[in-house]
Enzyme design. Structure first.
Site, mmCIF file in Angstrom:
data_model
loop_
_atom_site.group_PDB
_atom_site.id
_atom_site.type_symbol
_atom_site.label_atom_id
_atom_site.label_comp_id
_atom_site.label_asym_id
_atom_site.label_seq_id
_atom_site.Cartn_x
_atom_site.Cartn_y
_atom_site.Cartn_z
ATOM 1 C CG ASP A 173 -11.305 19.948 56.127
ATOM 2 O OD1 ASP A 173 -10.203 19.496 55.752
ATOM 3 O OD2 ASP A 173 -11.554 21.163 56.161
ATOM 4 C CG HIS A 212 -11.189 18.090 51.949
ATOM 5 N ND1 HIS A 212 -10.935 19.373 52.390
ATOM 6 C CD2 HIS A 212 -12.430 18.122 51.389
ATOM 7 C CE1 HIS A 212 -11.988 20.147 52.115
ATOM 8 N NE2 HIS A 212 -12.891 19.404 51.502
#
Length: 397
Positions: A221, A244
Protein backbone atom coordinates in the site's frame (compact mmCIF):
# COMPACT_ATOMS: atom_id res chain seq x y z
CA UNK A 1 37.83 20.64 46.96
CA UNK A 2 38.77 23.58 44.74
CA UNK A 3 36.15 25.58 42.89
CA UNK A 4 37.58 24.29 39.56
CA UNK A 5 37.26 20.65 40.63
CA UNK A 6 33.72 21.32 41.82
CA UNK A 7 32.73 22.87 38.49
CA UNK A 8 34.34 20.01 36.55
CA UNK A 9 32.33 17.62 38.67
CA UNK A 10 29.12 19.41 37.75
CA UNK A 11 29.97 19.27 34.03
CA UNK A 12 30.87 15.59 34.21
CA UNK A 13 27.66 14.85 36.05
CA UNK A 14 25.63 16.69 33.43
CA UNK A 15 27.24 14.64 30.66
CA UNK A 16 27.13 11.24 32.35
CA UNK A 17 23.75 11.08 34.04
CA UNK A 18 22.94 7.55 35.19
CA UNK A 19 20.83 5.33 32.98
CA UNK A 20 18.79 2.60 34.62
CA UNK A 21 18.55 -0.49 32.41
CA UNK A 22 15.84 -3.12 32.39
CA UNK A 23 16.71 -6.25 30.41
CA UNK A 24 13.71 -8.44 29.55
CA UNK A 25 15.80 -11.55 30.28
CA UNK A 26 15.92 -10.45 33.91
CA UNK A 27 12.13 -10.54 33.95
CA UNK A 28 11.83 -14.11 32.73
CA UNK A 29 11.81 -13.78 28.93
CA UNK A 30 12.84 -17.03 27.24
CA UNK A 31 14.17 -15.64 23.96
CA UNK A 32 13.40 -18.87 22.09
CA UNK A 33 10.44 -17.55 20.08
CA UNK A 34 8.14 -20.39 21.16
CA UNK A 35 6.88 -19.18 24.55
CA UNK A 36 4.86 -16.03 25.10
CA UNK A 37 7.29 -13.45 26.54
CA UNK A 38 4.70 -10.69 26.87
CA UNK A 39 4.64 -10.55 30.66
CA UNK A 40 8.40 -10.10 30.86
CA UNK A 41 8.14 -7.09 28.54
CA UNK A 42 5.24 -5.66 30.54
CA UNK A 43 7.19 -5.94 33.80
CA UNK A 44 10.38 -4.47 32.35
CA UNK A 45 8.42 -1.51 30.96
CA UNK A 46 6.60 -1.00 34.27
CA UNK A 47 9.87 -0.67 36.20
CA UNK A 48 11.48 1.53 33.55
CA UNK A 49 8.46 3.82 33.56
CA UNK A 50 8.29 4.31 37.32
CA UNK A 51 12.02 4.57 38.14
CA UNK A 52 13.09 7.94 39.55
CA UNK A 53 15.92 8.82 37.18
CA UNK A 54 16.53 11.04 34.17
CA UNK A 55 16.94 8.19 31.70
CA UNK A 56 15.72 4.61 31.59
CA UNK A 57 16.29 1.89 29.03
CA UNK A 58 14.36 -1.28 28.30
CA UNK A 59 16.68 -3.74 26.55
CA UNK A 60 15.50 -6.47 24.21
CA UNK A 61 18.75 -8.44 23.77
CA UNK A 62 19.68 -10.93 21.07
CA UNK A 63 17.20 -13.79 20.85
CA UNK A 64 13.69 -14.29 19.49
CA UNK A 65 10.74 -13.06 21.53
CA UNK A 66 7.13 -14.05 20.88
CA UNK A 67 4.69 -11.33 21.92
CA UNK A 68 0.93 -11.09 22.06
CA UNK A 69 -0.75 -7.64 21.83
CA UNK A 70 0.82 -5.18 24.28
CA UNK A 71 0.21 -1.60 25.39
CA UNK A 72 3.15 0.27 26.95
CA UNK A 73 1.54 3.23 28.70
CA UNK A 74 2.82 6.42 30.26
CA UNK A 75 3.27 9.02 31.44
CA UNK A 76 6.63 7.87 32.79
CA UNK A 77 8.93 9.38 35.40
CA UNK A 78 12.15 9.47 33.31
CA UNK A 79 12.43 12.46 31.01
CA UNK A 80 13.69 10.06 28.33
CA UNK A 81 12.85 6.38 28.06
CA UNK A 82 14.63 4.15 25.56
CA UNK A 83 13.33 0.89 24.08
CA UNK A 84 16.38 -0.80 22.55
CA UNK A 85 15.70 -3.79 20.29
CA UNK A 86 18.75 -5.92 19.49
CA UNK A 87 16.98 -9.24 18.95
CA UNK A 88 13.94 -10.36 16.97
CA UNK A 89 10.37 -9.73 18.09
CA UNK A 90 7.68 -11.82 16.41
CA UNK A 91 3.89 -11.83 16.57
CA UNK A 92 1.79 -14.92 16.72
CA UNK A 93 1.08 -15.99 13.16
CA UNK A 94 -2.49 -16.92 14.05
CA UNK A 95 -5.32 -14.35 13.90
CA UNK A 96 -7.06 -16.43 16.58
CA UNK A 97 -4.52 -15.05 19.07
CA UNK A 98 -6.37 -11.72 18.86
CA UNK A 99 -9.73 -13.21 19.81
CA UNK A 100 -11.30 -10.93 22.42
CA UNK A 101 -8.54 -8.34 21.97
CA UNK A 102 -8.16 -5.16 19.95
CA UNK A 103 -7.47 -6.55 16.50
CA UNK A 104 -6.12 -3.20 15.27
CA UNK A 105 -2.86 -3.29 17.21
CA UNK A 106 0.09 -5.40 18.26
CA UNK A 107 2.72 -3.21 19.98
CA UNK A 108 1.49 0.19 21.15
CA UNK A 109 3.05 3.05 23.11
CA UNK A 110 0.68 5.61 24.63
CA UNK A 111 1.10 8.89 26.50
CA UNK A 112 4.90 8.74 26.57
CA UNK A 113 7.15 11.81 26.31
CA UNK A 114 10.79 11.38 25.31
CA UNK A 115 10.33 7.85 23.96
CA UNK A 116 13.10 6.45 21.75
CA UNK A 117 12.51 3.10 20.03
CA UNK A 118 15.59 1.89 18.16
CA UNK A 119 18.06 -0.92 17.65
CA UNK A 120 19.64 -3.25 15.14
CA UNK A 121 16.95 -5.89 15.59
CA UNK A 122 13.97 -7.12 13.59
CA UNK A 123 10.24 -6.75 14.29
CA UNK A 124 8.13 -9.25 12.34
CA UNK A 125 4.33 -8.98 12.32
CA UNK A 126 3.91 -12.34 10.56
CA UNK A 127 0.99 -11.02 8.57
CA UNK A 128 0.71 -13.83 6.03
CA UNK A 129 -2.29 -15.54 7.65
CA UNK A 130 -4.10 -12.20 7.96
CA UNK A 131 -3.55 -11.44 4.28
CA UNK A 132 -4.97 -14.84 3.35
CA UNK A 133 -8.30 -13.89 4.90
CA UNK A 134 -8.39 -10.20 3.96
CA UNK A 135 -11.74 -8.88 2.75
CA UNK A 136 -9.86 -6.77 0.22
CA UNK A 137 -8.67 -9.82 -1.69
CA UNK A 138 -11.29 -12.34 -0.53
CA UNK A 139 -14.56 -10.36 -0.28
CA UNK A 140 -16.72 -13.51 -0.53
CA UNK A 141 -14.87 -15.35 2.22
CA UNK A 142 -17.08 -15.89 5.26
CA UNK A 143 -15.57 -14.08 8.23
CA UNK A 144 -13.02 -12.23 6.11
CA UNK A 145 -10.88 -9.68 7.96
CA UNK A 146 -11.44 -5.93 7.51
CA UNK A 147 -9.27 -4.85 10.43
CA UNK A 148 -5.86 -6.33 11.18
CA UNK A 149 -3.07 -5.36 13.62
CA UNK A 150 -0.62 -2.52 13.16
CA UNK A 151 2.91 -3.48 14.26
CA UNK A 152 3.79 -0.21 16.02
CA UNK A 153 1.25 2.34 17.25
CA UNK A 154 2.48 5.56 18.81
CA UNK A 155 -0.50 7.24 20.45
CA UNK A 156 -0.22 10.68 22.09
CA UNK A 157 3.58 10.53 22.22
CA UNK A 158 5.60 13.74 22.35
CA UNK A 159 9.22 14.50 21.42
CA UNK A 160 9.81 10.87 20.52
CA UNK A 161 11.71 8.86 17.90
CA UNK A 162 11.73 5.60 15.96
CA UNK A 163 15.07 4.82 14.34
CA UNK A 164 17.54 2.25 13.04
CA UNK A 165 15.09 -0.64 13.01
CA UNK A 166 13.87 -3.26 10.53
CA UNK A 167 10.09 -3.84 10.40
CA UNK A 168 8.50 -6.50 8.20
CA UNK A 169 5.25 -8.27 7.28
CA UNK A 170 2.68 -6.31 9.21
CA UNK A 171 -0.87 -7.69 9.05
CA UNK A 172 -1.94 -4.15 8.17
CA UNK A 173 -0.21 -0.76 8.64
CA UNK A 174 3.38 -1.09 9.85
CA UNK A 175 3.71 2.17 11.83
CA UNK A 176 0.91 4.49 12.97
CA UNK A 177 1.65 7.90 14.47
CA UNK A 178 -1.55 9.15 16.09
CA UNK A 179 -2.31 12.27 18.15
CA UNK A 180 1.41 12.88 18.55
CA UNK A 181 3.66 15.93 18.38
CA UNK A 182 7.36 16.26 17.72
CA UNK A 183 7.90 12.74 16.38
CA UNK A 184 10.95 11.79 14.28
CA UNK A 185 11.39 8.62 12.22
CA UNK A 186 14.88 8.06 10.82
CA UNK A 187 16.78 5.25 9.11
CA UNK A 188 14.10 2.58 9.24
CA UNK A 189 13.50 -0.20 6.75
CA UNK A 190 9.95 -1.40 6.23
CA UNK A 191 9.14 -4.30 3.92
CA UNK A 192 6.12 -6.39 2.99
CA UNK A 193 5.22 -8.15 -0.27
CA UNK A 194 3.87 -6.01 -3.09
CA UNK A 195 0.47 -7.69 -2.98
CA UNK A 196 -0.02 -7.66 0.80
CA UNK A 197 -3.30 -5.78 1.48
CA UNK A 198 -3.49 -2.45 3.33
CA UNK A 199 0.10 -2.66 4.54
CA UNK A 200 0.95 1.05 4.58
CA UNK A 201 4.51 1.68 5.68
CA UNK A 202 3.89 4.71 7.90
CA UNK A 203 0.54 6.44 8.45
CA UNK A 204 0.32 9.83 10.18
CA UNK A 205 -2.99 11.00 11.64
CA UNK A 206 -3.93 13.92 13.89
CA UNK A 207 -0.26 14.67 14.47
CA UNK A 208 1.98 17.69 14.13
CA UNK A 209 5.68 18.39 13.64
CA UNK A 210 6.60 14.94 12.31
CA UNK A 211 9.78 14.14 10.38
CA UNK A 212 10.44 10.97 8.37
CA UNK A 213 13.93 10.75 6.87
CA UNK A 214 16.54 8.41 5.39
CA UNK A 215 14.32 5.35 5.14
CA UNK A 216 13.59 2.50 2.72
CA UNK A 217 9.95 1.43 2.44
CA UNK A 218 8.37 -1.18 0.18
CA UNK A 219 4.87 -2.51 0.89
CA UNK A 220 1.51 -3.44 -0.62
CA UNK A 221 0.00 0.00 0.00
CA UNK A 222 1.24 3.57 0.52
CA UNK A 223 4.86 3.85 1.56
CA UNK A 224 3.80 6.85 3.61
CA UNK A 225 0.25 8.13 3.98
CA UNK A 226 -0.83 11.39 5.60
CA UNK A 227 -4.24 11.49 7.20
CA UNK A 228 -6.45 14.22 8.57
CA UNK A 229 -5.63 16.93 11.13
CA UNK A 230 -1.93 16.92 10.34
CA UNK A 231 0.48 19.81 9.94
CA UNK A 232 4.18 20.56 9.68
CA UNK A 233 5.16 17.20 8.20
CA UNK A 234 8.63 16.89 6.65
CA UNK A 235 9.43 13.77 4.59
CA UNK A 236 12.85 13.51 2.94
CA UNK A 237 15.34 11.01 1.56
CA UNK A 238 12.91 8.14 1.18
CA UNK A 239 13.29 5.17 -1.17
CA UNK A 240 9.74 4.02 -1.91
CA UNK A 241 8.75 0.89 -3.81
CA UNK A 242 6.96 -1.29 -4.35
CA UNK A 243 3.74 0.26 -3.09
CA UNK A 244 1.21 2.97 -3.83
CA UNK A 245 3.61 5.88 -3.40
CA UNK A 246 3.58 8.77 -0.93
CA UNK A 247 0.02 9.96 -0.43
CA UNK A 248 -1.88 12.74 1.26
CA UNK A 249 -5.24 11.14 1.97
CA UNK A 250 -7.67 9.83 1.40
CA UNK A 251 -9.47 12.69 3.16
CA UNK A 252 -13.04 13.86 3.68
CA UNK A 253 -14.86 10.53 3.67
CA UNK A 254 -18.40 10.63 5.09
CA UNK A 255 -18.47 14.44 4.77
CA UNK A 256 -15.76 14.99 7.34
CA UNK A 257 -14.11 18.39 7.76
CA UNK A 258 -10.43 18.26 6.82
CA UNK A 259 -7.40 20.32 7.86
CA UNK A 260 -4.04 19.28 6.41
CA UNK A 261 -1.34 21.90 5.86
CA UNK A 262 2.38 22.59 5.64
CA UNK A 263 3.48 19.25 4.23
CA UNK A 264 6.86 18.93 2.47
CA UNK A 265 7.96 15.79 0.61
CA UNK A 266 11.42 16.07 -0.92
CA UNK A 267 14.64 14.44 -2.11
CA UNK A 268 13.10 10.99 -2.54
CA UNK A 269 12.97 8.17 -5.09
CA UNK A 270 9.93 6.16 -6.09
CA UNK A 271 10.37 3.00 -8.12
CA UNK A 272 7.64 0.82 -9.62
CA UNK A 273 4.91 2.37 -7.50
CA UNK A 274 1.28 2.90 -8.43
CA UNK A 275 1.48 6.60 -7.61
CA UNK A 276 4.18 9.15 -6.99
CA UNK A 277 3.15 12.47 -5.50
CA UNK A 278 -0.54 11.96 -4.69
CA UNK A 279 -3.35 13.92 -3.04
CA UNK A 280 -6.71 12.17 -2.80
CA UNK A 281 -9.97 13.44 -1.31
CA UNK A 282 -13.55 12.25 -1.26
CA UNK A 283 -16.43 14.24 -2.66
CA UNK A 284 -18.68 15.66 0.03
CA UNK A 285 -15.89 16.47 2.44
CA UNK A 286 -15.07 19.98 3.59
CA UNK A 287 -12.05 21.88 4.86
CA UNK A 288 -8.61 22.43 3.36
CA UNK A 289 -5.47 20.78 2.06
CA UNK A 290 -2.97 23.59 1.57
CA UNK A 291 0.67 24.64 1.60
CA UNK A 292 1.93 21.36 0.15
CA UNK A 293 5.35 20.95 -1.50
CA UNK A 294 6.65 18.06 -3.58
CA UNK A 295 10.27 18.82 -4.46
CA UNK A 296 13.29 16.98 -5.88
CA UNK A 297 11.54 13.68 -6.55
CA UNK A 298 12.76 10.97 -8.95
CA UNK A 299 10.27 8.54 -10.53
CA UNK A 300 11.22 5.20 -12.06
CA UNK A 301 8.37 3.43 -13.88
CA UNK A 302 5.68 5.05 -11.73
CA UNK A 303 2.12 4.65 -13.03
CA UNK A 304 0.79 8.06 -11.83
CA UNK A 305 3.85 10.24 -11.13
CA UNK A 306 1.79 13.36 -10.29
CA UNK A 307 -1.85 12.94 -9.33
CA UNK A 308 -4.59 14.82 -7.54
CA UNK A 309 -7.90 12.99 -7.28
CA UNK A 310 -10.58 15.15 -5.74
CA UNK A 311 -13.22 12.60 -6.71
CA UNK A 312 -11.72 9.60 -4.91
CA UNK A 313 -13.95 6.55 -4.53
CA UNK A 314 -12.93 3.16 -3.15
CA UNK A 315 -14.97 1.40 -5.84
CA UNK A 316 -14.65 3.33 -9.09
CA UNK A 317 -17.94 4.61 -10.49
CA UNK A 318 -20.08 3.85 -7.44
CA UNK A 319 -19.84 7.19 -5.61
CA UNK A 320 -22.46 9.79 -6.47
CA UNK A 321 -21.48 13.30 -7.49
CA UNK A 322 -21.42 15.81 -4.62
CA UNK A 323 -21.47 19.63 -4.73
CA UNK A 324 -19.06 20.03 -1.83
CA UNK A 325 -15.45 18.96 -1.52
CA UNK A 326 -12.16 19.50 0.25
CA UNK A 327 -10.43 22.66 -0.98
CA UNK A 328 -6.95 21.97 -2.39
CA UNK A 329 -4.74 25.01 -2.91
CA UNK A 330 -1.16 26.25 -2.69
CA UNK A 331 0.47 23.08 -3.96
CA UNK A 332 4.01 23.24 -5.39
CA UNK A 333 5.62 20.63 -7.67
CA UNK A 334 9.26 21.49 -8.26
CA UNK A 335 12.20 19.57 -9.77
CA UNK A 336 10.38 16.32 -10.49
CA UNK A 337 11.69 13.96 -13.16
CA UNK A 338 11.71 10.36 -14.34
CA UNK A 339 9.58 7.82 -16.16
CA UNK A 340 5.86 7.11 -16.24
CA UNK A 341 4.45 3.65 -16.91
CA UNK A 342 1.11 5.13 -18.00
CA UNK A 343 0.20 7.55 -20.77
CA UNK A 344 -1.01 10.27 -18.38
CA UNK A 345 2.02 11.36 -16.37
CA UNK A 346 0.34 14.41 -14.81
CA UNK A 347 -3.27 13.97 -13.78
CA UNK A 348 -5.10 16.65 -11.81
CA UNK A 349 -8.69 15.44 -11.47
CA UNK A 350 -10.28 18.23 -9.46
CA UNK A 351 -13.86 19.02 -8.49
CA UNK A 352 -15.93 21.26 -10.74
CA UNK A 353 -17.64 22.64 -7.62
CA UNK A 354 -14.47 23.13 -5.50
CA UNK A 355 -11.65 23.37 -8.05
CA UNK A 356 -7.96 23.15 -7.20
CA UNK A 357 -6.23 26.52 -7.18
CA UNK A 358 -2.79 28.09 -6.91
CA UNK A 359 -1.02 25.01 -8.23
CA UNK A 360 2.62 25.69 -9.17
CA UNK A 361 4.63 23.42 -11.46
CA UNK A 362 8.29 24.20 -12.10
CA UNK A 363 11.08 22.25 -13.75
CA UNK A 364 9.30 18.96 -14.38
CA UNK A 365 10.42 16.38 -16.94
CA UNK A 366 8.44 13.14 -17.20
CA UNK A 367 8.80 10.72 -20.11
CA UNK A 368 7.44 7.29 -20.92
CA UNK A 369 9.18 4.25 -19.53
CA UNK A 370 8.67 2.79 -23.04
CA UNK A 371 11.16 4.39 -25.37
CA UNK A 372 9.41 6.16 -28.22
CA UNK A 373 6.05 6.46 -26.49
CA UNK A 374 4.59 9.82 -25.53
CA UNK A 375 3.04 10.89 -22.23
CA UNK A 376 0.46 13.59 -21.65
CA UNK A 377 -0.88 15.91 -18.96
CA UNK A 378 -4.55 16.02 -18.00
CA UNK A 379 -5.76 18.81 -15.75
CA UNK A 380 -9.47 19.27 -15.04
CA UNK A 381 -10.85 22.10 -12.89
CA UNK A 382 -7.35 23.11 -11.82
CA UNK A 383 -5.79 26.56 -11.94
CA UNK A 384 -2.14 27.42 -11.59
CA UNK A 385 1.14 28.29 -13.27
CA UNK A 386 3.82 26.21 -14.93
CA UNK A 387 7.39 26.83 -16.04
CA UNK A 388 9.55 24.25 -17.77
CA UNK A 389 7.03 21.40 -17.62
CA UNK A 390 7.08 18.30 -19.79
CA UNK A 391 4.49 17.08 -20.59
CA UNK A 392 2.50 20.30 -20.80
CA UNK A 393 0.64 22.46 -20.99
CA UNK A 394 -1.49 21.49 -18.02
CA UNK A 395 -3.30 24.76 -17.37
CA UNK A 396 -4.02 25.79 -20.98
CA UNK A 397 -7.77 25.77 -20.31
Amino acid sequence: MSLLMFLLGLVTGAIALPIDEFNVYNYGASGFGEIDDSQAFVNAWRDACIVRTHYARVIVPEGTFLLNPLMFSGPCNPQSIHFKILGTIIASGSPESWHGRDSSQWIAFKDVTGLNVYGSGLVDGQGMHWWDQSCRYHPKLEGCTKLAPTIFKFISCKESTLSNIYIVNSPQTHVLILNSKGFNVDNVMIQSPEHSPNTDGIHIHSSHSVKITNSIIGTGDDCISIGDYTSNIDIANIECGPGHGISIGSLGKNRKVVMVEHIRISDSKLKGTTNGARIKTWQGGQGNVRHITFENLAFDAVYNPIIIDQNYCDVSGTCKEEKTGVKINDVVYKNLYGTSSSKIAINLNCSKYVPCSRITMENINLVSVQEGNQVTASCTNAKGTEVGVNPGSCFRN
